[in-house]
Design an enzyme around this catalytic site. Sequence first.
Site, PDB file in Angstrom:
ATOM      1  N   CYS A 155       0.812  -1.227   0.000  1.00 53.78           N
ATOM      2  CA  CYS A 155       0.000   0.000   0.000  1.00 53.78           C
ATOM      3  C   CYS A 155       0.844   1.274   0.000  1.00 53.78           C
ATOM      4  O   CYS A 155       0.355   2.344  -0.353  1.00 53.78           O
ATOM      5  CB  CYS A 155      -0.927   0.011   1.218  1.00 53.78           C
ATOM      6  SG  CYS A 155      -1.972  -1.449   1.302  1.00 53.78           S
ATOM      7  N   HIS A 213      -3.477   6.903   3.434  1.00 57.33           N
ATOM      8  CA  HIS A 213      -3.867   5.599   2.907  1.00 57.33           C
ATOM      9  C   HIS A 213      -5.242   5.247   3.479  1.00 57.33           C
ATOM     10  O   HIS A 213      -5.493   5.438   4.668  1.00 57.33           O
ATOM     11  CB  HIS A 213      -2.828   4.551   3.312  1.00 57.33           C
ATOM     12  CG  HIS A 213      -3.212   3.162   2.910  1.00 57.33           C
ATOM     13  ND1 HIS A 213      -3.730   2.872   1.677  1.00 57.33           N
ATOM     14  CD2 HIS A 213      -3.180   1.986   3.591  1.00 57.33           C
ATOM     15  CE1 HIS A 213      -3.990   1.577   1.598  1.00 57.33           C
ATOM     16  NE2 HIS A 213      -3.665   1.017   2.747  1.00 57.33           N
ATOM     17  N   ASN A 237     -10.212  -0.298   0.324  1.00 54.85           N
ATOM     18  CA  ASN A 237      -8.753  -0.186   0.306  1.00 54.85           C
ATOM     19  C   ASN A 237      -8.235  -0.681  -1.052  1.00 54.85           C
ATOM     20  O   ASN A 237      -8.284  -1.878  -1.334  1.00 54.85           O
ATOM     21  CB  ASN A 237      -8.188  -1.033   1.451  1.00 54.85           C
ATOM     22  CG  ASN A 237      -6.668  -1.008   1.512  1.00 54.85           C
ATOM     23  OD1 ASN A 237      -5.997  -0.511   0.613  1.00 54.85           O
ATOM     24  ND2 ASN A 237      -6.116  -1.566   2.584  1.00 54.85           N
TER      25      ASN A 237
HETATM   26  O1  UT7 Z   1      -3.745  -1.652   3.794  1.00 56.14           O
HETATM   27  C1  UT7 Z   1      -3.284  -2.176   4.983  1.00 56.14           C
HETATM   28  C2  UT7 Z   1      -3.959  -3.433   5.396  1.00 56.14           C
HETATM   29  N1  UT7 Z   1      -5.186  -3.304   6.132  1.00 56.14           N
HETATM   30  C3  UT7 Z   1      -5.276  -2.917   7.411  1.00 56.14           C
HETATM   31  O2  UT7 Z   1      -4.390  -2.366   7.959  1.00 56.14           O
HETATM   32  C4  UT7 Z   1      -6.555  -3.224   8.126  1.00 56.14           C
HETATM   33  C5  UT7 Z   1      -6.372  -3.078   9.604  1.00 56.14           C
HETATM   34  N2  UT7 Z   1      -7.407  -3.732  10.399  1.00 56.14           N
HETATM   35  C6  UT7 Z   1      -8.730  -3.449  10.356  1.00 56.14           C
HETATM   36  O3  UT7 Z   1      -9.160  -2.602   9.584  1.00 56.14           O
HETATM   37  C7  UT7 Z   1      -9.647  -4.157  11.323  1.00 56.14           C
HETATM   38  O4  UT7 Z   1      -8.863  -4.893  12.235  1.00 56.14           O
HETATM   39  C8  UT7 Z   1     -10.671  -5.093  10.643  1.00 56.14           C
HETATM   40  C9  UT7 Z   1     -11.711  -4.251   9.908  1.00 56.14           C
HETATM   41  C10 UT7 Z   1      -9.973  -6.020   9.678  1.00 56.14           C
HETATM   42  C11 UT7 Z   1     -11.417  -5.918  11.678  1.00 56.14           C
HETATM   43  O5  UT7 Z   1     -12.040  -5.081  12.620  1.00 56.14           O
HETATM   44  P1  UT7 Z   1     -11.917  -5.372  14.169  1.00 56.14           P
HETATM   45  O6  UT7 Z   1     -12.701  -4.352  14.849  1.00 56.14           O
HETATM   46  O7  UT7 Z   1     -10.463  -5.496  14.509  1.00 56.14           O
HETATM   47  O8  UT7 Z   1     -12.679  -6.748  14.300  1.00 56.14           O
HETATM   48  P2  UT7 Z   1     -12.134  -8.153  14.839  1.00 56.14           P
HETATM   49  O9  UT7 Z   1     -11.218  -8.771  13.859  1.00 56.14           O
HETATM   50  O10 UT7 Z   1     -11.676  -7.966  16.226  1.00 56.14           O
HETATM   51  O11 UT7 Z   1     -13.481  -9.005  14.835  1.00 56.14           O
HETATM   52  C12 UT7 Z   1     -14.578  -8.706  15.728  1.00 56.14           C
HETATM   53  C13 UT7 Z   1     -15.698  -9.694  15.498  1.00 56.14           C
HETATM   54  C14 UT7 Z   1     -15.225 -11.143  15.495  1.00 56.14           C
HETATM   55  O12 UT7 Z   1     -16.218 -11.930  16.101  1.00 56.14           O
HETATM   56  P3  UT7 Z   1     -16.065 -12.391  17.647  1.00 56.14           P
HETATM   57  O13 UT7 Z   1     -14.768 -13.183  17.676  1.00 56.14           O
HETATM   58  O14 UT7 Z   1     -16.011 -11.128  18.431  1.00 56.14           O
HETATM   59  O15 UT7 Z   1     -17.286 -13.217  17.857  1.00 56.14           O
HETATM   60  C15 UT7 Z   1     -15.188 -11.508  14.036  1.00 56.14           C
HETATM   61  O16 UT7 Z   1     -15.377 -12.860  13.782  1.00 56.14           O
HETATM   62  O17 UT7 Z   1     -16.308  -9.466  14.214  1.00 56.14           O
HETATM   63  C16 UT7 Z   1     -16.326 -10.699  13.467  1.00 56.14           C
HETATM   64  N3  UT7 Z   1     -16.174 -10.376  12.057  1.00 56.14           N
HETATM   65  C17 UT7 Z   1     -17.202 -10.098  11.239  1.00 56.14           C
HETATM   66  N4  UT7 Z   1     -18.522 -10.016  11.440  1.00 56.14           N
HETATM   67  C18 UT7 Z   1     -19.298  -9.672  10.383  1.00 56.14           C
HETATM   68  C19 UT7 Z   1     -15.024 -10.308  11.350  1.00 56.14           C
HETATM   69  N5  UT7 Z   1     -15.281  -9.961  10.082  1.00 56.14           N
HETATM   70  C20 UT7 Z   1     -16.628  -9.846   9.989  1.00 56.14           C
HETATM   71  C21 UT7 Z   1     -17.491  -9.482   8.931  1.00 56.14           C
HETATM   72  N6  UT7 Z   1     -18.813  -9.412   9.175  1.00 56.14           N
HETATM   73  N7  UT7 Z   1     -17.035  -9.191   7.692  1.00 56.14           N
END
Ligand code: UT7
Length: 336
Positions: free
Chosen positions: A121, A263, A293
């Site tokens: 990125c 970004h 992204n």
């Molecule tokens: O370009 C550079 C690369 N990208 C990044 O730097 C992205 C950086 N990270 C992020 O943007 C965030 O960490 C994410 C958007 C990827 C994830 O958000 P989060 O708030 O960190 O969520 P999480 O991974 O902690 O997941 C929370 C919950 C989980 O369920 P439990 O374990 O709490 O029951 C996941 O399974 O949300 C669940 N979950 C979803 N639910 C519905 C994960 N993805 C989804 C989804 N829809 N698409």
Amino acid sequence: MTAMNLRKVKIKGTGNYLPKKVLTNFDLEKMIDTNDQWIYERTGIKARRVSSTEGGEFPTDMAEKATWKALEMAGMEPNDIDMILFATCSPDYQLPNCASVLQQKLGMTNNCTALDIQAACTGFVYGTNMANSFIQTGMAKNVLVVGSEMLSTKVDWTDRTSCILFGDGCGVAIYGAADEGESSEILATTLGADGTGAEFFSQPVGGSAEPINHHHLDENLQFMRMKGREMFKVATRTLAESAKKVLTDAGLTMDELDWVVPHQANVRIIETTAKLLGMSLDKWIINIENYGNTSAATVPIAFHEAIMDGRIKRGQTVLFDSFGAGLTYGATLLRY
Ligand code: UT7
């Protein structure tokens, strides 16, 4: 060459291209176990673009279309470009490189330097800062820097934790020497990488170390993998540090900054970084809602949009600030 006679570098033209097909969160609801509310609240994304697989929207196609816009803005012909730096992690082919393919699509006959940059990125910011050095020292006159990605071929469309984030698109900028007395110039640059974070965001299969085989295909292992929470933490820290570094190097304060073009990985990353820097969000160009992204393309797509809609004007100070897999990071501070 001494610092006394380094040339000042300005942006002469910009352009972008977004694929026609729009994939909304509601469309994703039909493909995986997710919902619009979760995606929008956690990322700020409502839709992303997806390139046609039939042709015409591959990374070099998008780059060609975006470059014609930039050439028109700059009042230049393709052969006025003497170097192409093409940032992508989703090239049309393994070989030849995208920069060489683009050179031919633009009908160029000057055999210009053509180099691909793989810095995920951060690729467009890497390209911009390299273009600055080449032009400053007289090694190049006009450098076309491209960020173009077709990540739809790299994401695992069954993995809801990552596929919701990414999209396809392209942005470009043409850099050249500023005329005597012009205020436009690149004021400060910084680039870096911390390879200890390699595992946070990777696509280990398909290279020389692990050539793709039937097992990978059967198990869906050939796609990008990301540890979202780890990336999130590194992102906000490095974005804030890079911003502070270029401002300090240029001797400017946060208040003297007109615009930040960050970004676009997650709107919460942008909000947290702004908070870390003590800045209000109205100086930040944010378009992640529409495109998700697009990796190396997010900064030049957003930059071109903000120029075209009149937000970013000549003479204003602009900060490009990015991070990505590697973990790479970098920033450019410029007077547009
Ligand atoms: O370009 C550079 C690369 N990208 C990044 O730097 C992205 C950086 N990270 C992020 O943007 C965030 O960490 C994410 C958007 C990827 C994830 O958000 P989060 O708030 O960190 O969520 P999480 O991974 O902690 O997941 C929370 C919950 C989980 O369920 P439990 O374990 O709490 O029951 C996941 O399974 O949300 C669940 N979950 C979803 N639910 C519905 C994960 N993805 C989804 C989804 N829809 N698409």
